[in-house]
Design a protein around this motif. Structure first.
Motif, mmCIF file in Angstrom:
data_model
loop_
_atom_site.group_PDB
_atom_site.id
_atom_site.type_symbol
_atom_site.label_atom_id
_atom_site.label_comp_id
_atom_site.label_asym_id
_atom_site.label_seq_id
_atom_site.Cartn_x
_atom_site.Cartn_y
_atom_site.Cartn_z
ATOM 1 N N PRO A 137 0.779 -1.238 0.000
ATOM 2 C CA PRO A 137 0.000 0.000 0.000
ATOM 3 C C PRO A 137 0.813 1.292 0.000
ATOM 4 N N THR A 138 1.986 1.302 0.636
ATOM 5 C CA THR A 138 2.764 2.537 0.701
ATOM 6 C C THR A 138 4.203 2.263 0.255
ATOM 7 N N PRO A 139 4.909 3.287 -0.249
ATOM 8 C CA PRO A 139 6.317 3.109 -0.622
ATOM 9 C C PRO A 139 7.172 2.611 0.539
ATOM 10 N N GLY A 140 6.863 3.080 1.753
ATOM 11 C CA GLY A 140 7.630 2.652 2.915
ATOM 12 C C GLY A 140 7.493 1.157 3.164
ATOM 13 N N GLU A 141 6.283 0.640 3.062
ATOM 14 C CA GLU A 141 6.063 -0.795 3.239
ATOM 15 C C GLU A 141 6.741 -1.588 2.135
ATOM 16 N N ASN A 142 6.658 -1.057 0.919
ATOM 17 C CA ASN A 142 7.285 -1.722 -0.218
ATOM 18 C C ASN A 142 8.791 -1.859 -0.004
ATOM 19 N N ARG A 143 9.413 -0.775 0.431
ATOM 20 C CA ARG A 143 10.860 -0.789 0.660
ATOM 21 C C ARG A 143 11.214 -1.770 1.783
ATOM 22 N N LYS A 144 10.428 -1.758 2.839
ATOM 23 C CA LYS A 144 10.690 -2.648 3.962
ATOM 24 C C LYS A 144 10.627 -4.114 3.529
ATOM 25 N N GLN A 145 9.696 -4.417 2.629
ATOM 26 C CA GLN A 145 9.502 -5.799 2.191
ATOM 27 C C GLN A 145 10.592 -6.267 1.234
ATOM 28 N N PHE A 146 11.079 -5.389 0.362
ATOM 29 C CA PHE A 146 11.950 -5.832 -0.722
ATOM 30 C C PHE A 146 13.422 -5.456 -0.562
ATOM 31 N N GLU A 147 13.726 -4.456 0.261
ATOM 32 C CA GLU A 147 15.119 -4.009 0.353
ATOM 33 C C GLU A 147 16.069 -5.114 0.828
ATOM 34 N N PRO A 148 15.744 -5.899 1.845
ATOM 35 C CA PRO A 148 16.678 -6.957 2.265
ATOM 36 C C PRO A 148 16.981 -7.946 1.137
ATOM 37 N N PHE A 149 15.969 -8.259 0.345
ATOM 38 C CA PHE A 149 16.168 -9.189 -0.765
ATOM 39 C C PHE A 149 17.144 -8.623 -1.801
ATOM 40 N N PHE A 150 16.925 -7.380 -2.202
ATOM 41 C CA PHE A 150 17.807 -6.790 -3.211
ATOM 42 C C PHE A 150 19.228 -6.597 -2.682
ATOM 43 N N GLN A 151 19.345 -6.255 -1.429
ATOM 44 C CA GLN A 151 20.676 -6.111 -0.837
ATOM 45 C C GLN A 151 21.422 -7.447 -0.879
ATOM 46 N N GLU A 152 20.728 -8.512 -0.565
ATOM 47 C CA GLU A 152 21.362 -9.829 -0.573
ATOM 48 C C GLU A 152 21.696 -10.276 -1.999
ATOM 49 N N LEU A 153 20.818 -9.959 -2.943
ATOM 50 C CA LEU A 153 21.064 -10.321 -4.334
ATOM 51 C C LEU A 153 22.300 -9.603 -4.874
ATOM 52 N N ALA A 154 22.444 -8.320 -4.557
ATOM 53 C CA ALA A 154 23.622 -7.568 -4.981
ATOM 54 C C ALA A 154 24.882 -8.101 -4.309
ATOM 55 N N LYS A 155 24.733 -8.473 -3.059
ATOM 56 C CA LYS A 155 25.872 -9.015 -2.316
ATOM 57 C C LYS A 155 26.385 -10.296 -2.969
ATOM 58 N N SER A 156 25.505 -11.064 -3.565
ATOM 59 C CA SER A 156 25.904 -12.326 -4.193
ATOM 60 C C SER A 156 26.828 -12.107 -5.381
ATOM 61 N N VAL A 157 26.827 -10.894 -5.953
ATOM 62 C CA VAL A 157 27.732 -10.579 -7.066
ATOM 63 C C VAL A 157 28.748 -9.504 -6.660
ATOM 64 N N ASN A 158 28.894 -9.336 -5.342
ATOM 65 C CA ASN A 158 29.923 -8.447 -4.777
ATOM 66 C C ASN A 158 29.763 -6.984 -5.189
ATOM 67 N N LEU A 159 28.519 -6.528 -5.220
ATOM 68 C CA LEU A 159 28.237 -5.122 -5.515
ATOM 69 C C LEU A 159 27.204 -4.595 -4.517
ATOM 70 N N PRO A 160 27.281 -3.309 -4.176
ATOM 71 C CA PRO A 160 26.227 -2.727 -3.340
ATOM 72 C C PRO A 160 24.969 -2.494 -4.165
ATOM 73 N N ALA A 161 23.850 -2.348 -3.479
ATOM 74 C CA ALA A 161 22.567 -2.157 -4.154
ATOM 75 C C ALA A 161 22.023 -0.761 -3.929
ATOM 76 N N GLN A 162 21.437 -0.207 -4.995
ATOM 77 C CA GLN A 162 20.627 1.006 -4.881
ATOM 78 C C GLN A 162 19.209 0.608 -5.271
ATOM 79 N N ILE A 163 18.241 0.929 -4.430
ATOM 80 C CA ILE A 163 16.887 0.409 -4.634
ATOM 81 C C ILE A 163 15.904 1.553 -4.854
ATOM 82 N N THR A 164 15.122 1.422 -5.928
ATOM 83 C CA THR A 164 14.078 2.391 -6.257
ATOM 84 C C THR A 164 12.717 1.730 -6.084
#
Length: 324
Positions: free
Chosen positions: A70-97
């Motif tokens: 429902p809100t951008p804040g909830e969306n970020r809370k739900q998906f940011e850990p996943f994207f951070q971990e995915l970027a970590k798997s290829v040794n790069l930091p993540a920027q999330i929109t």
């Protein structure tokens, strides 16, 4: 200084008096001098575009996600850990929109503003159609299945139980209010439009029609009597019910689609093949334990995709006239 014509004459005379061998040596020296002079001139620099940036030039991975919650804040809370971990798997930091509409996230991927995105199926098809270099690399599983359903819902006490009955009642009048979601939504707009097209009906004629609502607002608009029928998808209803935002017993489903391919993770054109492969492997090898920690509730992992499983969505886009 010597006049140019005089100098030219002296050189011609000199070359006439020199033997063949010496002449060849001097000519070679002149050619070498010209080559060095030309190569020393500044060359126009070609700056590689972001869509062609190799791994060595990537300082981060830019991820995006559509408005699932429902809100951008909830969306970020739900998906940011996943994207951070995915970027970590290829040794790069993540920027999330976090996008506020479905069209925006697909446009950002197409423009190269994003490197990868978790898209709705229709958003992926639109992006891929506009830029075939954009490719799906994985499809998410929901409750261990790579499919979901579009639905049309009404209040539990509505005097109709099926879409056929609702159409007949609306044609007899007064018209029922129908709300479809924003035009970038697969389940909320495209698939219901395709269903009406299949029935040779124009929903704008049959119903008191409205479109453009967010999925978060659809069930609420039905329960609050703002509309009679609204589109949504089963996964979103599960979230709203589990969070206590809606009472399931006060709604009923009057139409459900055929199984639809779940959301893809897609990458832009120009990413190095080895990076794409690494991201795909990280997605499909996500364990159930990792999925439970990193993904929203009931999302259980990924299956490999090459985009071909989204052919039914492309067909629907063509049927409603949105794709050529």
């Amino acid at each position: 200084m010597l006049d140019r014509r005089v100098l030219q004459g002296l050189l011609q005379g000199l070359f006439q008096r020199l033997g063949n061998r010496l002449r060849e040596v001097l000519l070679g020296m002149l050619v070498l001098t010209l080559i060095v002079a030309c190569s020393s001139q500044p060359q126009a620099q070609q700056t590689p575009t972001s869509s062609a940036a190799p791994v060595a030039q990537l300082s981060q991975l830019k991820f995006g996600v559509g408005p699932y919650f429902p809100t951008p804040g909830e969306n970020r809370k739900q998906f940011e850990p996943f994207f951070q971990e995915l970027a970590k798997s290829v040794n790069l930091p993540a920027q999330i929109t976090v996008a506020e509409d479905w069209v925006g996230i697909s446009e950002a991927l197409r423009s190269g503003t994003l490197d990868a995105a978790w898209l709705g199926p229709w958003g992926y098809v639109l992006s891929h159609h506009a830029d075939p270099s954009i490719q799906a690399i994985a499809t998410v599983k929901y409750k261990d299945k790579p499919v979901y359903y579009s639905v049309l819902m009404a209040r539990a006490d509505a005097p109709f139980n099926t879409l056929d009955e609702a159409i007949a009642q609306s044609q007899q009048g007064p018209k029922l209010k129908l709300s479809l979601a924003d035009v970038g939504s697969t389940s909320g707009w495209l698939v219901p439009q395709d269903e009406f097209k299949r029935r040779n009906l124009d929903p704008k004629t049959v119903f008191d029609y409205n479109e453009g609502a967010s999925h978060a607002a659809q069930a609420i608009s039905v329960l609050s009597n703002q509309t009679d029928i609204a589109s949504d998808y089963d996964r979103n209803l599960d979230v709203l019910i589990s969070e206590g935002r809606i009472d399931k017993s006060k709604l009923k489903i009057i139409w459900q689609s055929q199984p639809l391919p779940n959301d893809p993770v897609a990458v832009r054109g120009g990413l190095p093949p080895e990076l794409i492969t690494a991201l795909q492997n990280a997605l499909v090898n996500l364990s159930p334990e990792q999925a439970k920690t990193l993904l929203p509730e009931n999302y259980t992992g990924f299956v490999t995709s090459d985009g071909s499983n989204y052919a039914p969505i492309e067909a629907a886009g063509k049927a409603v006239g949105k794709l050529k």
